[in-house]
Motif scaffolding. Structure first.
Motif, mmCIF file in Angstrom:
data_model
loop_
_atom_site.group_PDB
_atom_site.id
_atom_site.type_symbol
_atom_site.label_atom_id
_atom_site.label_comp_id
_atom_site.label_asym_id
_atom_site.label_seq_id
_atom_site.Cartn_x
_atom_site.Cartn_y
_atom_site.Cartn_z
ATOM 1 N N LEU A 71 -0.879 12.030 -46.088
ATOM 2 C CA LEU A 71 -3.102 11.997 -45.850
ATOM 3 C C LEU A 71 -3.233 13.173 -47.175
ATOM 4 O O LEU A 71 -4.447 12.204 -47.971
ATOM 5 C CB LEU A 71 -2.917 12.443 -44.880
ATOM 6 N N ASP A 72 -1.977 13.406 -47.690
ATOM 7 C CA ASP A 72 -2.704 14.041 -48.904
ATOM 8 C C ASP A 72 -2.064 13.594 -50.387
ATOM 9 O O ASP A 72 -1.703 14.282 -51.319
ATOM 10 C CB ASP A 72 -2.568 15.646 -48.811
ATOM 11 N N ILE A 76 -3.439 8.014 -50.979
ATOM 12 C CA ILE A 76 -4.803 8.068 -50.162
ATOM 13 C C ILE A 76 -5.314 7.816 -51.322
ATOM 14 O O ILE A 76 -7.086 7.788 -51.382
ATOM 15 C CB ILE A 76 -4.072 9.169 -49.478
ATOM 16 N N GLN A 80 -8.906 6.756 -52.413
ATOM 17 C CA GLN A 80 -10.308 7.170 -52.489
ATOM 18 C C GLN A 80 -10.810 7.064 -53.972
ATOM 19 O O GLN A 80 -12.452 7.002 -53.702
ATOM 20 C CB GLN A 80 -9.770 8.831 -51.850
ATOM 21 N N ALA A 107 -6.664 5.737 -41.325
ATOM 22 C CA ALA A 107 -7.790 7.499 -41.696
ATOM 23 C C ALA A 107 -9.496 6.997 -42.343
ATOM 24 O O ALA A 107 -9.221 5.092 -42.126
ATOM 25 C CB ALA A 107 -6.842 7.927 -42.903
ATOM 26 N N LEU A 109 -12.830 7.609 -44.471
ATOM 27 C CA LEU A 109 -12.556 8.686 -45.642
ATOM 28 C C LEU A 109 -13.587 7.769 -46.998
ATOM 29 O O LEU A 109 -13.720 6.786 -46.428
ATOM 30 C CB LEU A 109 -11.240 9.010 -46.694
ATOM 31 N N HIS A 113 -13.769 12.799 -48.961
ATOM 32 C CA HIS A 113 -13.194 13.463 -47.595
ATOM 33 C C HIS A 113 -12.492 12.865 -47.114
ATOM 34 O O HIS A 113 -12.711 11.051 -47.108
ATOM 35 C CB HIS A 113 -14.446 13.893 -46.586
ATOM 36 N N ILE A 114 -11.660 13.112 -45.978
ATOM 37 C CA ILE A 114 -10.743 12.512 -45.405
ATOM 38 C C ILE A 114 -11.504 12.936 -43.759
ATOM 39 O O ILE A 114 -11.535 13.950 -42.998
ATOM 40 C CB ILE A 114 -9.244 12.980 -44.738
ATOM 41 N N SER A 117 -8.172 10.673 -39.001
ATOM 42 C CA SER A 117 -6.608 10.212 -39.181
ATOM 43 C C SER A 117 -6.266 10.163 -37.187
ATOM 44 O O SER A 117 -6.523 10.286 -36.490
ATOM 45 C CB SER A 117 -5.727 10.142 -39.796
ATOM 46 N N THR A 142 -18.896 11.119 -39.516
ATOM 47 C CA THR A 142 -18.937 10.750 -40.390
ATOM 48 C C THR A 142 -20.515 10.801 -41.056
ATOM 49 O O THR A 142 -21.659 10.161 -40.444
ATOM 50 C CB THR A 142 -18.391 9.369 -41.052
#
Length: 303
Positions: A71-72, A76, A80, A107, A109, A113-114, A117, A142
């Motif tokens: 995710l990081d 991803i 973004q 996820a 996003l 921001h995420i 997930s 969200t």
């Protein structure tokens, strides 16, 4: 008012091609005023090349499997950078915390921001040979509302969507790589029995939970799989507001979430009118009771 978009498109192992496809649909969504956009299962790196007795059989191997990403991680982050302030749900193969285990994941996003997930819980036709399963359903706040995520085969299990509805989901995004039937495939895929099931699950899950249901799907072919598209937006009454049908494309609908919920739930409100005290068998396993064992035996007897 909120404008929802959902994508039917083809995604493969070619990450640069995937990013280009994502950018294409993000651009189209912006021109059409979309606030929330849903991409398919495995939009980053593609899905498995086949189901059942296939070669994609090692959870901890890169051999013929989608790239496992974090995710990081940079993949991803690349998405973004493309989506900016647009809220997006997207599917990918997630690398677990141990650095080895793979999950079929999604996820929600935007560029900054995420929001949450999800790891796919229900696995069809040998998918467990390639992925480990998740163990729960979250709902995420969200800028476009409370969103729940599920992936493909999950839609065949009403409990999954119901849990998210009970947690206050206003929109459930169902991301898929749903293919046509493997045997006796219809000449016109729109008439295929797996296409029929895909569409029926979408309308049923929306209506029984009185939520907005946003189904994305892969289109075209990958490996031995031929996808059925039919990305769609369904309102809380089970009405299809827009759909791509078989082809690749973007389905879009403008909705008033608050007004729709008020109208649909003013009379028969399915969540309010539940009777949980009589549903005990739903959470029993075969070993929990004689009734469960009898149910399993009857299943086998009529198989």
């Amino acid at each position: 008012m909120t404008t929802i978009g959902t994508v039917a498109a083809n995604f493969t192992r070619d990450l640069e091609q995937n990013y280009a496809t994502i950018e294409q649909y993000v651009g189209e969504a912006r021109t059409r005023g979309v606030d929330f956009l849903v991409f398919p299962e495995a939009a980053i790196g593609g899905y498995l090349s086949s189901l059942g007795n296939h070669g994609d059989t090692r959870k901890n191997s890169a051999r013929s499997l989608p790239p496992a990403i974090s995710l990081d991680g940079p993949e991803i982050a690349r998405v973004q950078s493309i989506v900016g302030d647009l809220v997006v749900a997207i599917g990918f193969c997630e690398l677990g915390e141990d650095g080895e285990t793979r999950y079929n994941a999604a996820a929600v996003l935007d560029g900054n921001h995420i929001y949450g997930s999800y790891r796919k819980v229900h696995q069809p036709l040998g998918e467990n040979m390639s992925y480990s399963s998740g163990d729960g359903y979250g709902v995420f706040d969200t800028p476009v509302g409370r969103i729940g995520l599920q992936i493909c085969y999950d839609k065949a299990f009403p409990e999954a969507a119901r849990i998210m509805a009970l947690k206050g989901a206003e929109i459930i995004a169902s991301l898929s790589a749903w293919p046509a039937a493997r045997t006796a495939t219809a000449e016109n895929l729109q008439d295929d029995r797996w296409t029929y099931r895909f569409n029926l699950f979408d309308t049923a899950r929306a209506l029984e939970n009185q939520v907005f249901w946003v189904a994305s799907n892969q289109s075209g072919t990958f490996g031995s799989l031929r996808y059925v598209g039919n990305a769609k937006i369904v309102d809380p009454g089970g009405n299809i507001l827009d759909t791509t049908l078989l082809g690749s494309g973007l389905a879009v609908a403008e909705v008033d979430i608050a007004e729709s919920f008020t109208a649909m739930r003013a009379g028969m409100f399915h969540l309010r009118d539940r009777r949980p005290e009589v549903y005990g068998m739903l959470v029993e396993t075969d070993s929990d009771s004689d009734a469960g064992a009898d149910f399993a035996w009857r299943d086998l007897a009529h198989a």
